[in-house]
Write a protein that holds these residues in place. Structure first.
Motif, PDB file in Angstrom:
ATOM      1  N   THR A  22       0.851  -1.189   0.000  1.00 48.22           N
ATOM      2  CA  THR A  22       0.000   0.000   0.000  1.00 48.22           C
ATOM      3  C   THR A  22       0.882   1.234   0.000  1.00 48.22           C
ATOM      4  O   THR A  22       2.103   1.155   0.194  1.00 48.22           O
ATOM      5  CB  THR A  22      -0.958   0.008   1.207  1.00 48.22           C
ATOM      6  N   ASP A  25       0.138   8.738   1.944  1.00 48.14           N
ATOM      7  CA  ASP A  25       0.767  10.026   1.659  1.00 48.14           C
ATOM      8  C   ASP A  25       1.020  10.817   2.940  1.00 48.14           C
ATOM      9  O   ASP A  25       0.621  10.412   4.040  1.00 48.14           O
ATOM     10  CB  ASP A  25      -0.032  10.816   0.614  1.00 48.14           C
ATOM     11  N   LEU A  31      -3.534   5.604  -0.624  1.00 46.81           N
ATOM     12  CA  LEU A  31      -3.751   5.794  -2.046  1.00 46.81           C
ATOM     13  C   LEU A  31      -4.106   4.497  -2.764  1.00 46.81           C
ATOM     14  O   LEU A  31      -4.291   4.500  -3.982  1.00 46.81           O
ATOM     15  CB  LEU A  31      -2.495   6.413  -2.682  1.00 46.81           C
ATOM     16  N   VAL A  32      -4.200   3.406  -2.013  1.00 48.43           N
ATOM     17  CA  VAL A  32      -4.557   2.102  -2.572  1.00 48.43           C
ATOM     18  C   VAL A  32      -5.799   1.612  -1.840  1.00 48.43           C
ATOM     19  O   VAL A  32      -5.775   1.435  -0.615  1.00 48.43           O
ATOM     20  CB  VAL A  32      -3.406   1.083  -2.414  1.00 48.43           C
ATOM     21  N   SER A  63       1.488   1.518 -10.065  1.00 51.99           N
ATOM     22  CA  SER A  63       0.022   1.504 -10.089  1.00 51.99           C
ATOM     23  C   SER A  63      -0.586   2.797  -9.570  1.00 51.99           C
ATOM     24  O   SER A  63      -1.741   3.112  -9.865  1.00 51.99           O
ATOM     25  CB  SER A  63      -0.510   0.323  -9.265  1.00 51.99           C
ATOM     26  N   THR A  64       0.179   3.551  -8.774  1.00 52.09           N
ATOM     27  CA  THR A  64      -0.315   4.817  -8.232  1.00 52.09           C
ATOM     28  C   THR A  64       0.362   6.027  -8.880  1.00 52.09           C
ATOM     29  O   THR A  64       0.142   7.160  -8.449  1.00 52.09           O
ATOM     30  CB  THR A  64      -0.101   4.868  -6.710  1.00 52.09           C
TER      31      THR A  64
END
Length: 346
Positions: A22, A25, A31-32, A63-64
């Motif tokens: 994961t 921030d 963010l996941v 992925s982010t």
């Protein structure tokens, strides 16, 4: 990409077969949303496992859409036995059976591979940290305490005080599964003393875990219900089916889960006298069952938890949320806290 004044940390939860990752921030937002799993390769030894962790790190950033330069630290957790600094037991561990793992410093190994600070917790402590922060929220998490009990193959958990995991000198604080419990009134007449894989008879894990069902509880109760259809299945298979029978109100299964609830209640009673937390958090096992059965089990735990009147007014018993993601998220929370503490100190 994140703006230059923003930063993130990555959380990596490593198990016997998979890694879950994961991203958290600087403002405390994950963010996941869902599980982000990949093979852990731990059975192939440390070199392959460290590469698998590095790949998971790379994949979650891709992925982010986050650059490596925006990552300030990585939180890592693994099952134990393992020290506070991330050194696997010199005798090895259940999920790290390869001899190369014995005494291996998994935290430093990953730190050297990624070139980033790595913050380590065992998996029970990481899950407990997330459960604590999720239950209280950012406004009060740093002012509250909790004890988490997580029922799985074993019995894990952790103790959190003022928002921080109590790790202990060797990193083995909060090993709630290996606390000895009084058995009088818990065991049925003629029921053998349950044994644990750690070698201690009558600890919490020997009752309140899937292993406890398989090794201790189910074999005994099948002698009292010899015609039960679970008697016709291998005990390892049958143990995994007990929860479904409990949901259906099966008498044998209810006997087993009543003993588990009593064991957890006695464990929380002990915890009340050495840490007196604001909340007792339960996760895994029956907690993930059908709502009516989960509520029945929770009420039985409450009935067997003996608190003083003052403690009853000041505390509660609640459920661990998002258990599948708790390890990775708790690891990320620990990494973020380290970054913030370093910034304040510097």
């Amino acid at each position: 990409m994140l703006k230059s004044d923003r930063w993130v940390v990555v959380g990596l939860d490593t198990g016997g077969t998979t890694i879950n990752a994961t991203v958290l921030d600087s403002a405390g937002r994950f963010l996941v949303e869902d599980m982000a799993e990949s093979p852990s390769a731990v059975r192939q030894g440390p070199d392959k496992a460290i590469e698998a962790l590095a790949q998971s790190f790379t994949d979650i950033l891709a992925s982010t859409a986050i650059a490596v330069s925006d990552v300030r630290a990585v939180g890592l957790d693994t099952p134990g036995p393992v020290t506070a600094d991330g050194v696997i037991s010199s005798k090895g561990a259940t999920n790290f059976a390869n001899e190369e793992w014995r005494g291996f410093d998994v935290r430093r190994g990953l730190e050297a591979r990624l070139g980033l600070p790595v913050v380590f917790n065992n998996d029970g402590n990481a899950a407990a940290l997330y459960a604590h922060h999720e239950h209280f929220g950012p406004e009060t998490a740093l002012e509250r305490s909790s004890v988490s009990v997580i029922v799985g193959t074993g019995l894990g958990g952790g103790v959190v005080e003022a928002g921080q995991v109590i790790r202990g000198a060797a990193g083995m604080a909060g090993e709630l599964g290996h606390i000895w419990l009084p058995m009088e009134g818990l065991l049925a007449p003629g029921q053998p003393m349950p044994g644990c894989n750690c070698g201690l008879p009558g600890d919490a894990e020997s009752i309140a875990s899937l292993t406890g069902i398989e090794k201790n509880l189910l074999p005994y109760w099948l002698t009292r219900f010899p015609e039960h259809e679970l008697a016709r299945k291998p005990v390892g298979v049958a143990a995994k089916l007990v929860r479904g029978y409990g949901e259906a109100g099966d008498p044998l299964a209810l006997k087993i889960f009543e003993q588990q609830a009593m064991a957890i209640g006695r464990l929380l009673t002990i915890a009340a006298n050495f840490t007196d937390p604001h909340v007792y958090l339960l996760g895994g096992g029956v907690v993930e069952a059908a709502p009516h059965f989960r509520d029945w089990f929770l009420e039985r735990v409450r009935a067997h938890t003996v608190l003083r009147a003052e403690q009853q007014r000041a505390s509660s018993i609640a459920l661990v949320p998002d258990l599948d993601m708790a390890g990775a998220r708790g690891s990320a929370i620990a990494a973020r806290a380290m970054v913030q503490a370093a910034a304040l100190a510097g």
